[in-house]
Design a protein around this motif. Sequence first.
Motif, short mmCIF file in Angstrom:
data_model
loop_
_atom_site.label_atom_id
_atom_site.label_comp_id
_atom_site.label_asym_id
_atom_site.label_seq_id
_atom_site.Cartn_x
_atom_site.Cartn_y
_atom_site.Cartn_z
N VAL A 1 41.15 41.29 46.51
CA VAL A 1 42.02 40.25 45.99
C VAL A 1 43.29 40.88 45.42
CG1 VAL A 1 42.18 38.23 44.51
CG2 VAL A 1 39.96 39.00 45.30
N ILE A 2 44.43 40.35 45.82
CA ILE A 2 45.69 40.69 45.15
C ILE A 2 45.96 39.58 44.16
CG2 ILE A 2 48.19 40.82 45.40
CD1 ILE A 2 47.87 41.97 48.09
N GLU A 3 46.34 39.90 42.97
CA GLU A 3 46.62 38.83 42.03
C GLU A 3 47.55 39.30 40.93
OE1 GLU A 3 47.30 35.81 41.18
OE2 GLU A 3 45.59 35.27 42.42
N HIS A 4 48.31 38.36 40.38
CA HIS A 4 49.16 38.67 39.24
C HIS A 4 48.43 38.40 37.94
CE1 HIS A 4 53.00 39.95 40.42
NE2 HIS A 4 53.24 38.95 41.22
N ASP A 5 47.58 37.37 37.99
CA ASP A 5 46.86 36.88 36.82
C ASP A 5 45.78 37.90 36.43
OD1 ASP A 5 45.37 35.58 34.99
OD2 ASP A 5 45.24 33.69 36.10
N THR A 6 46.09 38.76 35.44
CA THR A 6 45.16 39.84 35.11
C THR A 6 43.86 39.31 34.54
OG1 THR A 6 46.41 40.01 33.06
CG2 THR A 6 46.84 41.67 34.74
N LYS A 7 43.95 38.22 33.79
CA LYS A 7 42.73 37.65 33.21
C LYS A 7 41.77 37.26 34.34
CE LYS A 7 41.71 33.79 30.49
NZ LYS A 7 42.37 32.50 30.46
N PHE A 8 42.35 36.63 35.37
CA PHE A 8 41.57 36.20 36.53
C PHE A 8 40.94 37.41 37.21
CE2 PHE A 8 41.65 35.42 41.17
CZ PHE A 8 40.80 34.35 41.23
N ILE A 9 41.73 38.45 37.42
CA ILE A 9 41.24 39.65 38.12
C ILE A 9 40.13 40.33 37.32
CG2 ILE A 9 41.92 42.05 38.54
CD1 ILE A 9 42.65 40.52 40.88
N PHE A 10 40.35 40.48 36.01
CA PHE A 10 39.35 41.21 35.20
C PHE A 10 38.04 40.44 35.11
CE2 PHE A 10 43.12 43.36 32.95
CZ PHE A 10 43.07 44.41 33.85
N SER A 11 38.10 39.10 35.21
CA SER A 11 36.87 38.32 35.13
C SER A 11 36.20 38.18 36.48
CB SER A 11 37.18 36.94 34.55
OG SER A 11 37.98 36.24 35.47
N LEU A 12 36.86 38.63 37.53
CA LEU A 12 36.36 38.39 38.89
C LEU A 12 35.83 39.67 39.54
CD1 LEU A 12 36.39 36.30 41.39
CD2 LEU A 12 38.51 37.44 42.01
N CYS A 13 36.56 40.79 39.35
CA CYS A 13 36.35 41.93 40.22
C CYS A 13 35.32 42.92 39.68
CB CYS A 13 37.66 42.66 40.44
SG CYS A 13 38.87 41.61 41.22
N ASP A 14 34.71 43.64 40.62
CA ASP A 14 33.81 44.73 40.26
C ASP A 14 34.61 45.98 39.95
OD1 ASP A 14 31.51 43.12 40.77
OD2 ASP A 14 31.95 43.39 42.90
N THR A 15 35.65 46.24 40.75
CA THR A 15 36.57 47.35 40.46
C THR A 15 37.99 46.86 40.65
OG1 THR A 15 35.93 48.10 42.66
CG2 THR A 15 35.42 49.56 40.83
N VAL A 16 38.90 47.50 39.93
CA VAL A 16 40.30 47.11 40.00
C VAL A 16 41.14 48.36 40.26
CG1 VAL A 16 42.24 46.11 38.74
CG2 VAL A 16 39.93 45.20 38.40
N SER A 17 42.09 48.23 41.20
CA SER A 17 43.06 49.30 41.41
C SER A 17 44.41 48.82 40.94
CB SER A 17 43.15 49.67 42.89
OG SER A 17 42.00 50.38 43.29
N VAL A 18 45.13 49.68 40.27
CA VAL A 18 46.46 49.30 39.82
C VAL A 18 47.48 50.05 40.67
CG1 VAL A 18 48.04 49.13 37.88
CG2 VAL A 18 45.57 49.00 37.51
N LEU A 19 48.35 49.29 41.30
CA LEU A 19 49.35 49.86 42.19
C LEU A 19 50.71 49.75 41.50
CD1 LEU A 19 48.99 50.94 45.11
CD2 LEU A 19 49.82 48.74 45.91
N ASN B 1 46.61 25.41 38.60
CA ASN B 1 46.37 25.14 37.19
C ASN B 1 45.04 25.79 36.79
OD1 ASN B 1 44.20 23.45 37.87
ND2 ASN B 1 45.54 21.68 38.05
N PRO B 2 44.72 25.85 35.47
CA PRO B 2 43.52 26.57 35.01
C PRO B 2 42.24 26.08 35.69
CG PRO B 2 44.90 26.03 33.15
CD PRO B 2 45.54 25.39 34.33
N GLN B 3 42.12 24.75 35.90
CA GLN B 3 40.90 24.23 36.52
C GLN B 3 40.77 24.73 37.96
OE1 GLN B 3 38.31 22.58 35.17
NE2 GLN B 3 37.43 22.97 37.19
N GLU B 4 41.89 24.66 38.70
CA GLU B 4 41.86 25.11 40.09
C GLU B 4 41.58 26.61 40.16
OE1 GLU B 4 44.99 22.10 42.33
OE2 GLU B 4 45.80 23.67 41.03
N THR B 5 42.14 27.36 39.18
CA THR B 5 41.91 28.80 39.17
C THR B 5 40.42 29.09 38.97
OG1 THR B 5 44.09 29.08 38.21
CG2 THR B 5 42.60 30.94 38.05
N GLU B 6 39.81 28.33 38.08
CA GLU B 6 38.38 28.53 37.82
C GLU B 6 37.57 28.19 39.09
OE1 GLU B 6 36.74 29.98 35.69
OE2 GLU B 6 34.72 29.33 36.24
#
Lengths: 589, 289
Positions: free
Chosen positions: B213-231, B190-195
């Motif tokens: 990190v592999i993730e589906h949640d793009t919002k989570f990835i964009f707020s977390l990562c320094d760089t992102v690769s799209v596969l 849930n959102p709290q656990e994700t945070e």
Amino acid sequence: MTRLTGFLPPALARPFNAVGAALLVIAALLPWATFLLNDGAFPDKATLQFFDAPLAVTGFRWQLLLIGVAALVLAFVRIPGQGRVLRALGWGGLAIGVVGAIFIASEGGGLGAITAADGTTAFGSIVAVLGGVALVLGSTALGIPDIPDWPTRFFGLSGWPLRLAAWVVLVVAFGGVLYLVSLTLTAGGIGGAADPYAGPIFLAFLGFAGALLGALHGAGVTRWVSRLSEEHRGFSILVLVACAFALPFTEAGSQYWMQVAATIGVYAATAIGLNIVVGLAGLLDLGYVAFLGIGAFVAANLSGAGASALGWDLPFPVAALIAAAVAGVFGAIVGSPTLRVRGDYLAIVTLAFGEIFYRSAQNDIGELTGGASAIPGIPPISMFGTAFNEPLELFGAELPSGVLYYFLIVLVVAAIMAVFANLKNSRMGRAWIAIREDEDAARAMGIRTGKAKILAFLVGATLAGLAGAIFVHKLGTASYESFQFLESVTLLAAVILGGMGTIPGAVLGASLLFVLPEKLREFDEYRLLVFGLALILIMRFRPQGLVPDRVRRAELAGETAMGKSIEEAEEQAVLEHEEALSAQKEDRR
Amino acid sequence: MNAARHSAETVLEASGVTMVFGGLTALNDVSLSLPEGRIVGLIGPNGAGKTTFFNCLTGLYTPTRGAVRLRGKELPHDPAKVTTAGIARTFQNIRLFPNMSVLENVLVGRHIRMRQGPLASLFHGPGFRRDERRAREKSLELLEFVGLRGVEDEVARNLPYGDQRRLEIARALATEPDVLLLDEPTAGMNPQETEDARQLIFRIRETGISVVVIEHDTKFIFSLCDTVSVLVQGEVLVEGSPDVVREDPRVIEAYLGKPREEVEAEVAEAAAHHGADHQGPAAGRRDDA
């Protein structure tokens, strides 16, 4: 929290309990067999003809009387866990009644033997069955309560007085276990012509012992003792070993029973070894008895037996160590395919190995096994100038011959237990359990699963080899026939039946599986049938094994984290919901 | 973002990783570089090859071509050796040791960092006990770190879902990794656990561990990562900072679906062609399922 499982309305609980208990008492005071059976009078003066003194009850009637009186008291006195206690007593009474009825009826050629003939009556077994049924129904009518918890700190004691009190409890408890073991071994005698009724008497005793243990378990006593023994682990081990050494001084201290006990010890040691492979590492091994065999034949060839082609004569400790080492090497060899095969396939590989060993031994490959003529004449172990098959005088008591083997195997089993416990609580043991749980995840944790699995096989096989060395000296003959596939299956059954991954489980399982066939000799062709039936019943009603691992207990009994069963938790939720609903209704009014 | 991170050396480098199963190319020439102390995200639609790539990194699969280097040293194709070298992972569908206690799970993670031979395991000498005590202390510290102190004696299977994910991270951290690979750490949360998970991953980076990190949640990835690769379909489509990736039209099309107006236009067109056959807007989305 009480589970509602009874068939009867709660109001009928007390009448049924009281009547059932009274019936059990009456059954104990009645004759059981109407006339003289083919094999002679039924034991404990239960035959009408010899029923001269109704109050002088002995044997199974005495046991039934105890159950009945206890149940009668508990029908009116409330104690914690009452429903469970009464239910256990009821099943015990029922079991005694059923065993007696079936046996007397079949020996006597029909129902006439347990009912009435020529105007005489002997309703004992029928009354016992009725009493047992009534007690079971009555005890479950109020629902089955939780097993009560007793505190491990009691009477407001602390420090040394508490410790002393706990020690006293443990000594009494383990002493009781010793007494029970001795009674179980000797119940019904050794059978054969001397004791034609050994079978039914033994089964009736099992009913009594089961009722006793069930009642103690239901009242929370066994759980309390086991928790006390966990808190005082060192002392418990000491008392346990002392009790094992005290067995020859009890009624079971005859040559015959010492031999049986030593044989059980050998299988218990082997079962603990198998428990490492199956219970900890989760590798199903169907050819395990081959390692016992390898140990046995190696020791036989190094013992100076005339029939051995090798004819070496080494002192026993050296021979035993070599036997264990050779078995261990074979264990590693058999274990190596485990790198490639998993699960069912591994079971087939080990099955094949067991069969290869059996056939090789049968055909005397390498002239090391004696083939069909076996290797006879293996001299008894001789250490400190004493041959192990001699009688012994100890503390002024005459101990029968064979008792030294018993002492030796007790020491070996104790040592193997220590090995198992230490390995289980180490880096290696955790790696084994991790492999059992999820092999890929274990590899991702850096565990070299191949090495670990081979090591499990190696350790297990080494222990079996050691046991085999003692086995063959005790028996005096090393024959391929002792190492059949059925033995592997029985050992596996012992581990599963007793409880996977636990020490007491493996010992208890091995004891049961190797005592029962011995004690059920009376039943000849029915022996294995009864035995199989007992296995099915145990696995149906206690799938987690007799002494389950903490975790497996929860898993198979469907318990939640709080130690409640899932059914209980659900029932509680339903009840709470109902309470809330009725509270709402109250509010509306 | 501090300046030191920008000049950090590369700790994990995958170059030209190609994985072919039979006739299917699951990964084609995938490269990824993880600078020290960074969090790199790997996103992509289902079946893009993200988990396959993880399996190549951790030695579970042997890539058909290409190599993975940790601090310049090529990694062997054996999960146990890769873990020893300093890469730890979690699994997409949680793979704890369900019947072991929480503490024992973490202790298994300590396996390669413990010094106990078989003989020490047998006799439990003073060295063994010291080693065991240290491992327990360290494991309890890690449970404290992920917020699971107090349930260490609970059976792992009985933990709530979110706690199981955290326990898996604690177990991975117990191997003392340089690089931590997290496979969908917030799936099903849930959102709290994700945070909470996001904060936990930041704290892991603070300890000097680099994270993929592999993730589906793009919002989570964009707020977390320094760089992102799209596969996408086994190939790296775009690589860059979250801002760059977020705005890239190819990513929006391939991963997030086409812009809504365009999809609706397509659907309307399809409806016009097929009359009553049209099945609603979902039919026009390419990344569905």
